[in-house]
Design a protein around this motif. Structure first.
Motif, PDB file in Angstrom:
ATOM      1  N   LYS A  10       0.702  -1.202  -0.003  1.00  0.00           N
ATOM      2  CA  LYS A  10       0.036  -0.005   0.030  1.00  0.00           C
ATOM      3  C   LYS A  10       0.858   1.262  -0.054  1.00  0.00           C
ATOM      4  O   LYS A  10       0.762   2.226  -0.788  1.00  0.00           O
ATOM      5  N   VAL A  11       1.946   1.196   0.869  1.00  0.00           N
ATOM      6  CA  VAL A  11       2.969   2.125   0.645  1.00  0.00           C
ATOM      7  C   VAL A  11       3.330   2.516  -0.581  1.00  0.00           C
ATOM      8  O   VAL A  11       3.585   3.733  -1.199  1.00  0.00           O
ATOM      9  N   GLN A  12       3.795   1.657  -0.994  1.00  0.00           N
ATOM     10  CA  GLN A  12       4.545   1.535  -2.475  1.00  0.00           C
ATOM     11  C   GLN A  12       3.618   2.070  -3.464  1.00  0.00           C
ATOM     12  O   GLN A  12       3.896   2.957  -4.414  1.00  0.00           O
ATOM     13  N   GLN A  13       2.234   1.510  -3.366  1.00  0.00           N
ATOM     14  CA  GLN A  13       1.169   2.258  -4.326  1.00  0.00           C
ATOM     15  C   GLN A  13       1.159   3.630  -4.196  1.00  0.00           C
ATOM     16  O   GLN A  13       1.068   4.342  -5.239  1.00  0.00           O
ATOM     17  N   TYR A  14       1.006   4.188  -3.015  1.00  0.00           N
ATOM     18  CA  TYR A  14       0.824   5.748  -2.735  1.00  0.00           C
ATOM     19  C   TYR A  14       1.989   6.240  -3.137  1.00  0.00           C
ATOM     20  O   TYR A  14       1.844   7.702  -3.798  1.00  0.00           O
ATOM     21  N   LEU A  15       3.199   5.960  -2.904  1.00  0.00           N
ATOM     22  CA  LEU A  15       4.329   6.571  -3.284  1.00  0.00           C
ATOM     23  C   LEU A  15       4.493   6.685  -4.835  1.00  0.00           C
ATOM     24  O   LEU A  15       4.763   7.761  -5.370  1.00  0.00           O
ATOM     25  N   THR A  16       4.178   5.582  -5.805  1.00  0.00           N
ATOM     26  CA  THR A  16       4.296   5.560  -7.019  1.00  0.00           C
ATOM     27  C   THR A  16       3.376   6.363  -7.503  1.00  0.00           C
ATOM     28  O   THR A  16       3.493   6.794  -8.786  1.00  0.00           O
ATOM     29  N   GLU A  17       2.130   6.696  -6.949  1.00  0.00           N
ATOM     30  CA  GLU A  17       1.178   7.774  -7.573  1.00  0.00           C
ATOM     31  C   GLU A  17       1.627   9.164  -7.649  1.00  0.00           C
ATOM     32  O   GLU A  17       1.176   9.949  -8.764  1.00  0.00           O
ATOM     33  N   ASP A  18       2.947   9.384  -6.745  1.00  0.00           N
ATOM     34  CA  ASP A  18       3.383  10.843  -6.965  1.00  0.00           C
ATOM     35  C   ASP A  18       4.827  10.822  -7.462  1.00  0.00           C
ATOM     36  O   ASP A  18       5.174  11.720  -7.799  1.00  0.00           O
ATOM     37  N   PHE A  19       5.644   9.666  -7.412  1.00  0.00           N
ATOM     38  CA  PHE A  19       6.906   9.663  -7.835  1.00  0.00           C
ATOM     39  C   PHE A  19       7.106   8.370  -8.747  1.00  0.00           C
ATOM     40  O   PHE A  19       6.638   7.425  -8.406  1.00  0.00           O
ATOM     41  N   SER A  20       8.121   8.700  -9.697  1.00  0.00           N
ATOM     42  CA  SER A  20       8.299   7.674 -10.590  1.00  0.00           C
ATOM     43  C   SER A  20       9.537   6.947 -10.287  1.00  0.00           C
ATOM     44  O   SER A  20       9.720   5.934 -11.188  1.00  0.00           O
ATOM     45  N   ASN A  21      10.378   7.344  -9.399  1.00  0.00           N
ATOM     46  CA  ASN A  21      11.438   6.681  -8.999  1.00  0.00           C
ATOM     47  C   ASN A  21      11.569   5.921  -7.863  1.00  0.00           C
ATOM     48  O   ASN A  21      12.603   5.969  -7.173  1.00  0.00           O
ATOM     49  N   ILE A  22      10.544   5.064  -7.425  1.00  0.00           N
ATOM     50  CA  ILE A  22      10.768   4.385  -6.100  1.00  0.00           C
ATOM     51  C   ILE A  22      11.260   2.969  -6.334  1.00  0.00           C
ATOM     52  O   ILE A  22      11.160   2.336  -7.299  1.00  0.00           O
ATOM     53  N   GLN A  23      12.261   2.699  -5.515  1.00  0.00           N
ATOM     54  CA  GLN A  23      12.990   1.549  -5.370  1.00  0.00           C
ATOM     55  C   GLN A  23      12.603   0.516  -4.368  1.00  0.00           C
ATOM     56  O   GLN A  23      12.380   1.095  -3.294  1.00  0.00           O
ATOM     57  N   LEU A  24      12.338  -0.757  -4.531  1.00  0.00           N
ATOM     58  CA  LEU A  24      12.386  -1.580  -3.363  1.00  0.00           C
ATOM     59  C   LEU A  24      13.676  -2.430  -3.219  1.00  0.00           C
ATOM     60  O   LEU A  24      13.855  -3.132  -4.201  1.00  0.00           O
ATOM     61  N   GLY A  25      14.316  -2.104  -1.932  1.00  0.00           N
ATOM     62  CA  GLY A  25      15.489  -2.939  -1.902  1.00  0.00           C
ATOM     63  C   GLY A  25      15.312  -4.450  -1.470  1.00  0.00           C
ATOM     64  O   GLY A  25      14.148  -4.790  -1.030  1.00  0.00           O
ATOM     65  N   ASN A  26      16.372  -5.178  -1.442  1.00  0.00           N
ATOM     66  CA  ASN A  26      16.221  -6.651  -1.102  1.00  0.00           C
ATOM     67  C   ASN A  26      15.769  -6.710   0.218  1.00  0.00           C
ATOM     68  O   ASN A  26      15.191  -7.818   0.727  1.00  0.00           O
ATOM     69  N   ASP A  27      15.700  -5.845   1.252  1.00  0.00           N
ATOM     70  CA  ASP A  27      15.598  -5.744   2.485  1.00  0.00           C
ATOM     71  C   ASP A  27      14.042  -5.346   2.938  1.00  0.00           C
ATOM     72  O   ASP A  27      13.773  -5.315   4.047  1.00  0.00           O
ATOM     73  N   GLY A  28      13.598  -4.871   1.817  1.00  0.00           N
ATOM     74  CA  GLY A  28      11.848  -4.630   1.743  1.00  0.00           C
ATOM     75  C   GLY A  28      11.921  -2.923   2.131  1.00  0.00           C
ATOM     76  O   GLY A  28      10.851  -2.494   2.371  1.00  0.00           O
ATOM     77  N   VAL A  29      12.916  -2.349   1.952  1.00  0.00           N
ATOM     78  CA  VAL A  29      13.200  -0.796   2.402  1.00  0.00           C
ATOM     79  C   VAL A  29      12.583  -0.160   1.136  1.00  0.00           C
ATOM     80  O   VAL A  29      13.387  -0.432   0.112  1.00  0.00           O
ATOM     81  N   LEU A  30      11.655   0.687   1.013  1.00  0.00           N
ATOM     82  CA  LEU A  30      11.410   1.668  -0.163  1.00  0.00           C
ATOM     83  C   LEU A  30      12.338   2.652  -0.292  1.00  0.00           C
ATOM     84  O   LEU A  30      12.641   3.180   0.861  1.00  0.00           O
ATOM     85  N   SER A  31      12.969   3.390  -1.417  1.00  0.00           N
ATOM     86  CA  SER A  31      13.641   4.511  -1.278  1.00  0.00           C
ATOM     87  C   SER A  31      13.209   5.442  -2.662  1.00  0.00           C
ATOM     88  O   SER A  31      12.626   4.790  -3.356  1.00  0.00           O
ATOM     89  N   LEU A  32      13.556   6.555  -2.252  1.00  0.00           N
ATOM     90  CA  LEU A  32      13.334   7.573  -3.572  1.00  0.00           C
ATOM     91  C   LEU A  32      14.295   8.674  -3.368  1.00  0.00           C
ATOM     92  O   LEU A  32      14.565   9.063  -2.428  1.00  0.00           O
ATOM     93  N   ARG A  33      14.580   9.113  -4.656  1.00  0.00           N
ATOM     94  CA  ARG A  33      15.352  10.168  -4.692  1.00  0.00           C
ATOM     95  C   ARG A  33      14.972  11.337  -5.140  1.00  0.00           C
ATOM     96  O   ARG A  33      14.120  11.318  -6.303  1.00  0.00           O
ATOM     97  N   HIS A  34      15.412  12.663  -4.747  1.00  0.00           N
ATOM     98  CA  HIS A  34      14.915  13.817  -5.397  1.00  0.00           C
ATOM     99  C   HIS A  34      16.360  14.630  -5.192  1.00  0.00           C
ATOM    100  O   HIS A  34      16.743  14.947  -3.835  1.00  0.00           O
ATOM    101  N   GLN A  35      16.948  14.857  -6.342  1.00  0.00           N
ATOM    102  CA  GLN A  35      17.860  15.894  -6.406  1.00  0.00           C
ATOM    103  C   GLN A  35      18.921  14.951  -5.624  1.00  0.00           C
ATOM    104  O   GLN A  35      19.478  13.912  -6.010  1.00  0.00           O
TER     105      GLN A  35
END
Length: 81
Positions: A10-35
């Protein structure tokens, strides 16, 4: 009770609605970069009461020595008071 993976999805779904660069690491941690900044989003395992917490982490400094000079710089030289 909601399971952790459902919350991660659900968190990944919410984030991808606003950001195109969401990554899901092997440890299950989501991350996104801005500048030059990166935000890490960790969905924790359920607590004993069934609630699930989410930690947001945004590292801002690397390789610096903690001390009064750093605190003063961060508090006053960067426009924050």
């Amino acid at each position: 009770m909601t399971d952790r993976q459902s919350v991660v999805n659900k968190v990944q779904q919410y984030l991808t609605e606003d950001f195109s660069n969401i990554q899901l690491g092997n440890d299950g941690v989501l991350s996104l970069r801005h500048q030059s900044a990166r935000l890490f989003v960790r969905v924790n395992e359920p607590r004993k009461d069934g609630s699930i917490t989410i930690n947001l982490t945004a590292p801002v400094l690397y390789g610096v020595t903690d001390g009064p000079a750093l605190h003063e710089y961060v508090a006053f030289q960067r426009g924050v008071s």
